[in-house]
Design a protein around this motif. Sequence first.
Motif, short mmCIF file in Angstrom:
data_model
loop_
_atom_site.label_atom_id
_atom_site.label_comp_id
_atom_site.label_asym_id
_atom_site.label_seq_id
_atom_site.Cartn_x
_atom_site.Cartn_y
_atom_site.Cartn_z
N THR A 493 7.64 -10.34 -3.07
CA THR A 493 8.49 -10.42 -4.25
C THR A 493 8.56 -9.08 -4.97
OG1 THR A 493 7.93 -12.75 -4.55
CG2 THR A 493 8.83 -11.60 -6.45
N ASN A 494 7.42 -8.41 -5.10
CA ASN A 494 7.38 -7.17 -5.89
C ASN A 494 7.99 -5.98 -5.15
OD1 ASN A 494 5.72 -7.28 -8.62
ND2 ASN A 494 4.85 -8.79 -7.23
N MET A 495 8.09 -6.07 -3.83
CA MET A 495 8.67 -4.95 -3.08
C MET A 495 10.03 -5.26 -2.51
SD MET A 495 5.40 -3.26 -1.13
CE MET A 495 4.98 -4.71 -0.19
N GLY A 496 10.45 -6.52 -2.54
CA GLY A 496 11.74 -6.88 -1.99
C GLY A 496 11.80 -6.70 -0.48
N ASN A 497 10.66 -6.85 0.18
CA ASN A 497 10.56 -6.68 1.63
C ASN A 497 9.88 -7.92 2.20
OD1 ASN A 497 10.03 -5.97 4.28
ND2 ASN A 497 9.37 -3.89 3.79
N GLU A 498 10.59 -8.67 3.01
CA GLU A 498 10.05 -9.92 3.54
C GLU A 498 8.91 -9.70 4.51
OE1 GLU A 498 9.64 -13.99 3.78
OE2 GLU A 498 10.92 -12.84 2.43
N ASN A 499 8.86 -8.56 5.16
CA ASN A 499 7.81 -8.29 6.15
C ASN A 499 7.25 -6.88 5.98
OD1 ASN A 499 10.09 -10.04 7.99
ND2 ASN A 499 8.01 -10.82 7.90
N PRO A 500 6.49 -6.64 4.90
CA PRO A 500 5.87 -5.32 4.73
C PRO A 500 4.73 -5.13 5.72
CG PRO A 500 5.14 -6.79 2.99
CD PRO A 500 6.16 -7.54 3.79
N VAL A 501 4.82 -4.12 6.55
CA VAL A 501 3.82 -3.90 7.60
C VAL A 501 3.15 -2.55 7.47
CG1 VAL A 501 3.47 -3.65 10.09
CG2 VAL A 501 4.93 -5.48 9.22
N THR A 502 3.93 -1.50 7.28
CA THR A 502 3.37 -0.15 7.29
C THR A 502 2.99 0.31 5.89
OG1 THR A 502 5.51 0.94 7.01
CG2 THR A 502 4.84 0.38 9.26
N ALA A 503 2.16 1.34 5.83
CA ALA A 503 1.81 1.95 4.54
C ALA A 503 3.06 2.49 3.86
CB ALA A 503 0.80 3.07 4.77
N GLU A 504 4.01 2.96 4.65
CA GLU A 504 5.26 3.47 4.08
C GLU A 504 6.03 2.37 3.37
OE1 GLU A 504 9.22 6.01 5.52
OE2 GLU A 504 7.62 5.50 6.95
N ASP A 505 5.95 1.14 3.91
CA ASP A 505 6.61 0.01 3.24
C ASP A 505 6.07 -0.17 1.83
OD1 ASP A 505 8.15 -0.54 5.48
OD2 ASP A 505 6.74 -2.02 6.27
N TYR A 506 4.79 0.10 1.64
CA TYR A 506 4.16 -0.10 0.34
C TYR A 506 4.50 0.99 -0.66
CZ TYR A 506 1.49 -4.23 1.56
OH TYR A 506 1.13 -5.51 1.88
N LEU A 507 5.25 2.00 -0.26
CA LEU A 507 5.72 2.98 -1.23
C LEU A 507 6.71 2.36 -2.21
CD1 LEU A 507 6.17 6.16 1.00
CD2 LEU A 507 4.37 5.70 -0.68
N ASP A 508 7.26 1.19 -1.84
CA ASP A 508 8.15 0.48 -2.75
C ASP A 508 7.39 -0.31 -3.81
OD1 ASP A 508 10.43 1.38 -1.45
OD2 ASP A 508 10.41 -0.27 -0.01
N TYR A 509 6.06 -0.40 -3.66
CA TYR A 509 5.26 -1.09 -4.68
C TYR A 509 5.16 -0.19 -5.91
CZ TYR A 509 1.53 -3.93 -6.72
OH TYR A 509 0.80 -4.73 -7.54
N PRO A 510 5.19 -0.77 -7.13
CA PRO A 510 5.12 0.06 -8.34
C PRO A 510 3.95 1.04 -8.31
CG PRO A 510 5.60 -2.21 -8.92
CD PRO A 510 5.33 -2.19 -7.44
N ARG A 511 4.21 2.27 -8.71
CA ARG A 511 3.25 3.37 -8.83
C ARG A 511 3.05 4.18 -7.54
NH1 ARG A 511 0.03 -0.38 -12.06
NH2 ARG A 511 0.02 0.31 -14.24
N MET A 512 3.33 3.59 -6.36
CA MET A 512 2.93 4.26 -5.13
C MET A 512 3.71 5.55 -4.89
SD MET A 512 0.36 2.99 -3.58
CE MET A 512 -0.30 2.79 -5.25
#
Length: 695
Positions: A493-512
């Motif tokens: 919900t917080n990243m708008g990504n149904e399948n976050p897998v990589t560390a790069e995907d988590y750059l969409d998380y707030p603050r990253m």
Amino acid sequence: MQSIDESPTGFRALTTGRTKVAAVSFVVGAVVVTTFFAIGAWQRRWIADDGLIVLRTLRNLFAGNGPVFNAGERVEANTSTAWTYLLWFWAWITDGQLEYVALWVALVCSVAAIPIAMYGSARLFGTRIGGITGDGWTLLLPFGALIYIAIPPARDFATSGLENGLCIFWAAVLWCQLVAWARRGPHTGRGSAAATLVLAFTAGLAPLVRPELAILGGLVLLLVFFAPLGWKMRVGVVVVAGALPVGYQIFRMGYYALLVPNPAVAKDASGAKWDQGFAYLTNLFGPYVLVLPVVLAAVAGVLLIVGGRMRAAGADAPGTAPADTGDATPAPTWSSRLAGWSRRLQSSTAVVTVVVLAGIVLIVYWMRQGGDFMHGRVLLVPVFVTLLPLMIVPVTIPGHVGAAFRRRSSKDSESVISDPVAGPGGDPEPMAAAPAPGDRRRARAQLVGAVAMSGMWITVVVWAVATHANVLPNAGIDIGRSGIVDERRFYVTNMGNENPVTAEDYLDYPRMAAMVEKIDEYRKDGGVILPSFNYDEWYVAQLPAVMPKGAERQVTVYFLNLGMTSMNAPLDVRVIDQMGLAYPLAAHTERLEDGRIGHDKILPSEWVVAEAGAFPRRPVLPGYLDEDLVRQAQVALQCPETKDRFASFEAPWSFDRFKHNLRQAFTFNSYRIQREPEYEIQRCGLEMPPPVHPR
């Protein structure tokens, strides 16, 4: 039609036919359940923030820094040792991206665990093909496996990068070995001895898979040790089971200076939070009405126990009592009683009892611990273990239902009824006499049991279909007062990504994304990067212009979400957290009584500023930090025990340091400091520093 009793060839043919029916039903059920689980797990594939933590250790291993989280700090940040080195092995073999290695290894382990566990249960019920009467047709239907895969968190944590998949895979393999061991009985021979030793080795891996699984592994080893074995084999069982875990434990104590992984200290695994534990159990059972299949599983277990006893009683009935020779039966001796007790340990009954007991104890253990902050995660393995004996259930229709309900006449006891169907020679073949009253009762019981078991199986199927897509209220939006969150849905919900897998995907998380920019900005000068209330900004406690002799400039990131932070930071950047998963100073603080479960150690940022050697005065010091607290933390860090703890994981590793850590591991495991620097100064008997700005 010829009687079964009168035709051994016909008996073998029917027996083979019954076995094939049971085998085909098992294979079909296993394939269907495994396929649905694999599809569901793949649709919900992801790597959790906590799943990324272990990958930082892998990066350091491949970089030559050793099994550490931060280079130069011997801290074991991963709870599952086996999971760490399993991922390291496959990453080394495949040279693949670490996130996808973790994803696929977890997925394969999780999916493979289902048919393996079902196979173990099928072998357990292999002696019951034919049912109570022995002449029925048995279907082996998925039951406990359906319950497990229908729970949404089971599919969430089938990937996630965490060790859940390895845990259930290990439990399934151990279950199969245990059932095979019970079926062999107290036989001797090289093959039997080798299989027993392999079983002991698998059970001995328990604390390396996850520390609390030593409950299951330990009970299994006790069962095997006290079963009929020679003393040489008993010694072999102890050596084979203990060599790897004991060897690693010695390494852990000498290298990390602790008896347990650092997260166990951070979460105070010896503490008790029963109220929170009940809330965690309710949090799993409530949304999925899990109490319904659990009750049905209990009833199914009772039916199987009753059916097994009736079958055994029927098998004993035709026998004749031994002739009375007139000799008095000698009184049993203690040795004969112990031998009989030992023989009973190597039985299906004992195996089932141990596994179910271990599963229940694991559930109670996690309730005492208060559970976890991730919805359902830590209860999945105990539920899986408890359901192992019922992964499949046998449903048997009696072979002669009509005859079972036919009244027995006086003529039936003296003659047989002719079958109008001609035999091979043209003459009518005799039909078996109507069953005796005891046989009719067992056939009726078999029919009632089959109807009841079928009804429960259908109910479980309907329940699974109805609840498999249920979600927690406000999942992904609100953590709630219990502190428990649907972890996957929260990040999706917080990243708008149904399948976050990589560390790069988590750059969409707030603050990253802002953190990565701040690291690049201060990579050369160093400093302590601290989160702000603004998701797009980080504070920095800068290092002095002139560093103390021997000190190096280094960037330190201090943030709770350790996985996404560490995997998006270079290895020369130190990444630590407030609750102490990778930071011993925070791990050794006292647990907050009313803190959020799994996050109930929060070290004030002033400690890190003092420990990292950042400039402790304003305006360089971020405005929200207290200068007096920084000064007090500087003094508190001089506590002799705390300095020894830092030396245990920061000082160069040598044989002398190894011996020193071995001795101090027992002390450090229970060592705790006060969260507030002022109280820590008093605890250590140090002198309180004067205020920076006296009034």
